[in-house]
Design an enzyme around this catalytic site. Structure first.
Site, PDB file in Angstrom:
ATOM      1  CD  GLN A 112     -39.939  27.849  -5.546  1.00 43.56           C
ATOM      2  OE1 GLN A 112     -39.864  28.658  -6.586  1.00 43.56           O
ATOM      3  NE2 GLN A 112     -39.277  26.579  -5.261  1.00 43.56           N
ATOM      4  CB  SER A 169     -38.663  10.371 -13.932  1.00 45.08           C
ATOM      5  OG  SER A 169     -37.305  10.678 -14.239  1.00 45.08           O
ATOM      6  CD  GLN A 197     -30.836  19.895 -11.445  1.00 42.99           C
ATOM      7  OE1 GLN A 197     -31.554  19.705 -12.225  1.00 42.99           O
ATOM      8  NE2 GLN A 197     -30.478  21.221 -11.115  1.00 42.99           N
ATOM      9  N   GLY A 213     -35.205  23.646  -6.186  1.00 40.85           N
ATOM     10  CA  GLY A 213     -35.722  22.127  -6.194  1.00 40.85           C
ATOM     11  C   GLY A 213     -36.909  21.822  -5.815  1.00 40.85           C
ATOM     12  CD  GLU A 214     -41.636  24.187  -3.224  1.00 34.92           C
ATOM     13  OE1 GLU A 214     -42.769  24.078  -2.796  1.00 34.92           O
ATOM     14  OE2 GLU A 214     -40.953  25.263  -3.002  1.00 34.92           O
ATOM     15  NE  ARG A 227     -34.707  19.488  -9.143  1.00 35.32           N
ATOM     16  CZ  ARG A 227     -33.609  20.042  -8.757  1.00 35.32           C
ATOM     17  NH1 ARG A 227     -32.324  19.666  -8.414  1.00 35.32           N
ATOM     18  NH2 ARG A 227     -33.695  21.841  -8.948  1.00 35.32           N
ATOM     19  CD  GLU A 283     -29.166  27.714  -7.314  1.00 36.50           C
ATOM     20  OE1 GLU A 283     -29.738  26.674  -7.239  1.00 36.50           O
ATOM     21  OE2 GLU A 283     -28.267  27.937  -6.487  1.00 36.50           O
ATOM     22  CG  ASN A 284     -36.614  28.310  -8.554  1.00 33.66           C
ATOM     23  OD1 ASN A 284     -37.108  27.474  -8.742  1.00 33.66           O
ATOM     24  ND2 ASN A 284     -36.093  28.873  -7.292  1.00 33.66           N
ATOM     25  NE  ARG A 339     -29.700  25.371 -11.316  1.00 33.58           N
ATOM     26  CZ  ARG A 339     -28.766  24.929 -10.426  1.00 33.58           C
ATOM     27  NH1 ARG A 339     -29.105  24.106  -9.696  1.00 33.58           N
ATOM     28  NH2 ARG A 339     -27.645  25.252 -10.392  1.00 33.58           N
TER      29      ARG A 339
END
Length: 308
Positions: A54, A70, A78, A95-96, A98, A129-130, A133
């Site tokens: 990561q 949220s 997502q 997605g860490e 999330r 991806e990081n 996003r």
């Protein structure tokens, strides 16, 4: 609402399939792999390990709490992405935030996309991806780009295609890594912006970088003011060098470059991602010097200049 219930039911059905030892999926060619890979699956939180690749290293507590609120109200909109390690064991690819926020809420499961990849592919997916996003700070993005170069052997051209960014944008991020670590930390902590960093990277000596950095923070200089300060530094450095190189009768009055050179020097440096030296007279006559330190760097410069 009916669609949402159906989607979650499908996820639970696939989860049961993954927990069946007789259907352990280890590769894309295994039986039932097509039912899982690329689909949303509800995975148990405890079956997921964080990704050691990561690139994000800073997680803002307030932002995580907001995301947790949220998720508490709306759920995980997502899905995260994981890769399968072993039977009912997964590793986070992206997605860490999330994942961490879902832990704060106390969720037992989380929706996830499952991929089957080796470590190198996992690293590349995580970095790409990081970058696309996540709200990484400029230094984290630069480090991610550098890791793609060092560990995946991606060229800046290939990286441009993968992350959907212009090559010049990638170059600007990578140049930030030439800054003194103190200034890099200042960018990460928000004391100065990436724009300040882009100006300071044109200062070669680290102690001079830090001196200008302290001036920026102390006097709250804008990016434009910083660019002006760097320009004045460079002109002063040139004048000093010229004075040091001559003496006695041979000493000549030091002169700076004409405005058209000073105005465009940064363009050369930014495009080539290299220190460029330009000397010119007011009449427009001069020379451009581009140093290089290896055959690879020479080939890179040649390709940029000639297109071959």
């Amino acid at each position: 609402m009916a669609k949402a219930v159906k989607k979650q039911a499908l996820g639970r059905g696939l989860s049961a399939l993954l927990k069946d030892p007789n259907n352990d999926i280890q590769s894309a060619t295994d039986k039932n792999a097509d039912k899982v890979v690329g689909n949303i699956v509800e995975l148990e939180m405890e079956s997921i390990d964080v990704n050691p690749f990561q690139p994000r290293s800073n997680f803002n507590d307030d932002a995580l709490q907001e995301l947790a609120s949220s998720i508490r109200e709306l759920g995980v909109i997502q899905p995260i992405t994981v890769r399968k390690l072993d039977f009912n064991k997964y590793q986070l690819v992206s997605g860490e935030r999330r994942f961490r926020a879902s832990k704060l809420v106390g969720l037992a499961t989380i929706p996830a996309y499952i991929r089957i990849a080796n470590d190198q592919e996992s690293l590349e997916m995580a970095l790409v991806e990081n970058i696309q996003r996540q709200d990484l700070d400029p230094i984290e993005i630069a480090l991610s780009y550098q890791r793609l170069i060092d560990e995946i052997q991606l060229t800046q051209e290939k990286m441009s295609e993968r992350v959907g960014k212009k090559r010049s944008t990638i170059t600007n991020y990578l140049r930030l890594l030439r800054l003194d670590p103190i200034i890099q930390t200042g960018i990460r902590d928000g004391f100065v912006s990436m724009g300040h960093g882009r100006a300071l990277v044109n200062v070669e000596e680290k102690q001079d970088q830090i001196a200008l950095y302290e001036k920026i923070v102390g006097e709250n200089l804008s990016v434009r003011d910083t660019e002006k300060a760097v320009k004045e530094y460079q002109e002063g450095k040139t004048d000093t060098n010229q004075n040091d190189s001559v003496s006695g009768k041979n000493q000549k009055k030091s002169t700076s470059n004409p405005d058209f050179v000073i105005k465009n020097l940064g363009t050369f440096t930014e495009y080539l991602s290299a220190k460029v030296d330009i000397k010119a007279s007011e009449k427009g006559k001069g020379k451009i010097t581009i140093p290089f330190h290896s055959k690879e760097e020479f080939d890179r410069l040649k390709k940029l200049i000639t297109g071959e």
